[in-house]
Design a protein around this motif. Sequence first.
Motif, PDB file in Angstrom:
ATOM      1  N   GLU A  41       0.809  -1.010   0.021  1.00 14.44           N
ATOM      2  CA  GLU A  41      -0.211  -0.136   0.432  1.00 14.44           C
ATOM      3  C   GLU A  41       0.539   1.389   0.273  1.00 14.44           C
ATOM      4  O   GLU A  41       0.884   2.067  -0.473  1.00 14.44           O
ATOM      5  CB  GLU A  41      -1.218   0.214   1.199  1.00 14.44           C
ATOM      6  N   LEU A  42       1.726   0.899   0.439  1.00 18.30           N
ATOM      7  CA  LEU A  42       2.706   2.334   0.381  1.00 18.30           C
ATOM      8  C   LEU A  42       3.493   2.570  -0.386  1.00 18.30           C
ATOM      9  O   LEU A  42       3.585   4.305  -0.573  1.00 18.30           O
ATOM     10  CB  LEU A  42       3.441   2.362   2.356  1.00 18.30           C
ATOM     11  N   LEU A  43       3.901   1.101  -1.123  1.00 15.90           N
ATOM     12  CA  LEU A  43       4.795   1.686  -2.062  1.00 15.90           C
ATOM     13  C   LEU A  43       3.911   2.229  -3.022  1.00 15.90           C
ATOM     14  O   LEU A  43       4.134   3.414  -3.894  1.00 15.90           O
ATOM     15  CB  LEU A  43       5.083   0.439  -2.577  1.00 15.90           C
ATOM     16  N   GLN A  44       2.268   1.722  -3.261  1.00 16.89           N
ATOM     17  CA  GLN A  44       1.893   2.326  -4.568  1.00 16.89           C
ATOM     18  C   GLN A  44       1.449   3.653  -4.199  1.00 16.89           C
ATOM     19  O   GLN A  44       1.623   4.435  -5.321  1.00 16.89           O
ATOM     20  CB  GLN A  44       0.941   1.717  -4.275  1.00 16.89           C
ATOM     21  N   ALA A  45       1.404   4.273  -2.521  1.00 16.61           N
ATOM     22  CA  ALA A  45       1.120   5.129  -2.043  1.00 16.61           C
ATOM     23  C   ALA A  45       2.038   6.160  -2.883  1.00 16.61           C
ATOM     24  O   ALA A  45       1.777   7.731  -3.588  1.00 16.61           O
ATOM     25  CB  ALA A  45       0.579   5.543  -0.703  1.00 16.61           C
ATOM     26  N   PRO A  75      11.637  -9.813   4.756  1.00 12.55           N
ATOM     27  CA  PRO A  75      10.301  -8.243   4.816  1.00 12.55           C
ATOM     28  C   PRO A  75      10.731  -7.637   3.588  1.00 12.55           C
ATOM     29  O   PRO A  75      11.679  -7.328   2.989  1.00 12.55           O
ATOM     30  CB  PRO A  75      10.437  -7.652   6.122  1.00 12.55           C
ATOM     31  N   GLY A  76       9.500  -6.654   3.073  1.00 16.94           N
ATOM     32  CA  GLY A  76       8.978  -5.946   1.654  1.00 16.94           C
ATOM     33  C   GLY A  76      10.870  -5.063   1.813  1.00 16.94           C
ATOM     34  O   GLY A  76      11.033  -4.910   3.542  1.00 16.94           O
ATOM     35  N   ASN A  77      11.038  -4.875   0.828  1.00 15.66           N
ATOM     36  CA  ASN A  77      12.295  -2.987   1.086  1.00 15.66           C
ATOM     37  C   ASN A  77      12.384  -2.705   0.000  1.00 15.66           C
ATOM     38  O   ASN A  77      12.460  -3.887  -1.093  1.00 15.66           O
ATOM     39  CB  ASN A  77      13.582  -4.141   0.791  1.00 15.66           C
ATOM     40  N   ARG A  78      12.179  -1.828  -0.156  1.00 14.59           N
ATOM     41  CA  ARG A  78      12.431  -1.238  -2.406  1.00 14.59           C
ATOM     42  C   ARG A  78      13.272   0.066  -2.088  1.00 14.59           C
ATOM     43  O   ARG A  78      12.746   0.731  -0.955  1.00 14.59           O
ATOM     44  CB  ARG A  78      10.977  -1.305  -2.611  1.00 14.59           C
ATOM     45  N   VAL A  79      13.767   0.628  -3.037  1.00 18.46           N
ATOM     46  CA  VAL A  79      14.042   1.572  -2.563  1.00 18.46           C
ATOM     47  C   VAL A  79      13.910   2.312  -4.477  1.00 18.46           C
ATOM     48  O   VAL A  79      14.030   1.412  -5.169  1.00 18.46           O
ATOM     49  CB  VAL A  79      16.229   1.627  -3.277  1.00 18.46           C
ATOM     50  N   VAL A 108      11.586   2.253   1.173  1.00 23.94           N
ATOM     51  CA  VAL A 108      10.413   1.622   1.962  1.00 23.94           C
ATOM     52  C   VAL A 108      10.027  -0.180   2.377  1.00 23.94           C
ATOM     53  O   VAL A 108      11.264  -0.556   1.361  1.00 23.94           O
ATOM     54  CB  VAL A 108       9.027   1.323   0.457  1.00 23.94           C
ATOM     55  N   THR A 109      10.154   0.855   3.664  1.00 24.30           N
ATOM     56  CA  THR A 109      10.557  -1.067   4.533  1.00 24.30           C
ATOM     57  C   THR A 109       9.571  -1.515   5.106  1.00 24.30           C
ATOM     58  O   THR A 109       8.857  -0.953   5.324  1.00 24.30           O
ATOM     59  CB  THR A 109      12.036  -0.647   5.202  1.00 24.30           C
ATOM     60  N   GLU A 110       9.237  -2.424   4.875  1.00 26.42           N
ATOM     61  CA  GLU A 110       8.537  -3.490   5.895  1.00 26.42           C
ATOM     62  C   GLU A 110       8.981  -3.672   7.169  1.00 26.42           C
ATOM     63  O   GLU A 110       9.453  -4.004   7.798  1.00 26.42           O
ATOM     64  CB  GLU A 110       7.744  -4.831   5.271  1.00 26.42           C
ATOM     65  N   ASN A 111       7.798  -3.935   8.190  1.00 25.84           N
ATOM     66  CA  ASN A 111       8.265  -3.681   9.639  1.00 25.84           C
ATOM     67  C   ASN A 111       7.555  -4.855  10.124  1.00 25.84           C
ATOM     68  O   ASN A 111       6.815  -5.687   9.027  1.00 25.84           O
ATOM     69  CB  ASN A 111       7.315  -2.717  10.691  1.00 25.84           C
ATOM     70  N   ASP A 112       8.169  -5.378  11.347  1.00 26.87           N
ATOM     71  CA  ASP A 112       7.737  -6.765  11.845  1.00 26.87           C
ATOM     72  C   ASP A 112       6.152  -6.988  11.828  1.00 26.87           C
ATOM     73  O   ASP A 112       6.079  -7.948  11.369  1.00 26.87           O
ATOM     74  CB  ASP A 112       8.121  -6.973  12.924  1.00 26.87           C
ATOM     75  N   ALA A 150       8.890  16.346   0.764  1.00 31.54           N
ATOM     76  CA  ALA A 150       7.599  16.218   2.112  1.00 31.54           C
ATOM     77  C   ALA A 150       7.002  16.115   1.707  1.00 31.54           C
ATOM     78  O   ALA A 150       6.331  15.676   1.873  1.00 31.54           O
ATOM     79  CB  ALA A 150       9.492  18.230   2.654  1.00 31.54           C
ATOM     80  N   ALA A 151       6.410  17.500   0.145  1.00 34.14           N
ATOM     81  CA  ALA A 151       5.067  17.068   0.112  1.00 34.14           C
ATOM     82  C   ALA A 151       4.567  15.624  -0.889  1.00 34.14           C
ATOM     83  O   ALA A 151       4.089  14.903  -0.253  1.00 34.14           O
ATOM     84  CB  ALA A 151       4.915  18.159  -1.821  1.00 34.14           C
ATOM     85  N   ILE A 152       6.208  15.179  -1.585  1.00 31.22           N
ATOM     86  CA  ILE A 152       5.423  13.959  -1.856  1.00 31.22           C
ATOM     87  C   ILE A 152       5.498  12.547  -0.475  1.00 31.22           C
ATOM     88  O   ILE A 152       4.243  11.719  -0.918  1.00 31.22           O
ATOM     89  CB  ILE A 152       6.703  13.011  -2.618  1.00 31.22           C
ATOM     90  N   SER A 153       6.310  12.744   0.195  1.00 29.90           N
ATOM     91  CA  SER A 153       5.650  11.931   1.912  1.00 29.90           C
ATOM     92  C   SER A 153       4.658  11.581   2.454  1.00 29.90           C
ATOM     93  O   SER A 153       4.250  11.091   2.560  1.00 29.90           O
ATOM     94  CB  SER A 153       7.605  12.095   2.911  1.00 29.90           C
ATOM     95  N   GLN A 154       3.725  13.625   2.171  1.00 31.95           N
ATOM     96  CA  GLN A 154       3.092  13.989   2.777  1.00 31.95           C
ATOM     97  C   GLN A 154       1.988  13.002   2.166  1.00 31.95           C
ATOM     98  O   GLN A 154       1.229  12.385   2.663  1.00 31.95           O
ATOM     99  CB  GLN A 154       2.709  15.012   2.689  1.00 31.95           C
ATOM    100  N   ARG A 155       1.936  13.383   1.257  1.00 29.73           N
ATOM    101  CA  ARG A 155       1.182  12.674   0.254  1.00 29.73           C
ATOM    102  C   ARG A 155       0.648  11.185   0.260  1.00 29.73           C
ATOM    103  O   ARG A 155       0.268  10.168   0.433  1.00 29.73           O
ATOM    104  CB  ARG A 155       1.237  12.818  -1.290  1.00 29.73           C
ATOM    105  N   ALA A 156       1.727  10.727  -0.018  1.00 33.25           N
ATOM    106  CA  ALA A 156       2.325   8.810   0.042  1.00 33.25           C
ATOM    107  C   ALA A 156       1.782   8.679   1.804  1.00 33.25           C
ATOM    108  O   ALA A 156       0.780   6.939   2.007  1.00 33.25           O
ATOM    109  CB  ALA A 156       2.895   8.384   0.234  1.00 33.25           C
ATOM    110  N   THR A 157       2.210   9.512   2.691  1.00 34.34           N
ATOM    111  CA  THR A 157       1.384   8.441   3.962  1.00 34.34           C
ATOM    112  C   THR A 157       0.284   9.609   4.640  1.00 34.34           C
ATOM    113  O   THR A 157      -0.132   8.893   5.483  1.00 34.34           O
ATOM    114  CB  THR A 157       2.732   9.342   5.377  1.00 34.34           C
ATOM    115  N   ASP A 158      -0.044  10.356   4.187  1.00 34.02           N
ATOM    116  CA  ASP A 158      -2.039  10.492   3.895  1.00 34.02           C
ATOM    117  C   ASP A 158      -3.314   9.444   2.637  1.00 34.02           C
ATOM    118  O   ASP A 158      -4.167   9.164   4.093  1.00 34.02           O
ATOM    119  CB  ASP A 158      -1.539  12.256   3.727  1.00 34.02           C
ATOM    120  N   ALA A 159      -1.859   8.464   2.226  1.00 34.95           N
ATOM    121  CA  ALA A 159      -3.023   8.312   1.431  1.00 34.95           C
ATOM    122  C   ALA A 159      -3.943   6.826   2.217  1.00 34.95           C
ATOM    123  O   ALA A 159      -5.091   6.951   1.470  1.00 34.95           O
ATOM    124  CB  ALA A 159      -2.292   7.733   0.661  1.00 34.95           C
TER     125      ALA A 159
END
Length: 161
Positions: A41-45, A75-79, A108-112, A150-159
């Motif tokens: 979900e985060l990777l797509q956002a 775990p998921g891991n993407r640069v 983007v990293t997947e947590n436990d 910062a704007a990209i991260s805000q959009r992605a994490t608010d998705a």
Amino acid sequence: MIRAILATCLLALSLAAPLAAETRWPDQGWQVIPTAQGYDELLQALKQAVEAEGMFVVTEAGPTEAAASRGVTIPGNRVVGVFRNDYAVRILRLSVPAMIEAPMRFYVTENDNGSATLSWKKPTHLLAPYMEAGGKELEAVARELDTLFAAISQRATDASE
């Protein structure tokens, strides 16, 4: 004697395991945003946010899928490399060596617990070694990129909200 050595080794491994699982991000120059979103979900956002902010995904790399093809689960891991040509031209005019930092990357990293974290090195941090040669103009470009990231991260994490 062998039992004592084996017991010591097992104790050392059991003590080291939790430390290996803990993610410690560098303090300097990094932005780190833990989210409730899942990895996919985060990777797509993130990709959608990059496009919405007028930037481009120009590279992607991650060991997760390659490891899975070898039967190894990690775990998921993407640069995700993000950039735009007008920034490349501006930076090149100010400092040819600074272009080694492009594309600038999100991680983007997947947590436990199944959630994911978005992190990146701030463009001002990446371009700092070149500021003496690039001067105030390079600093201005880096600050623009900080704002965009910062704007990209805000959009992605608010998705997901």
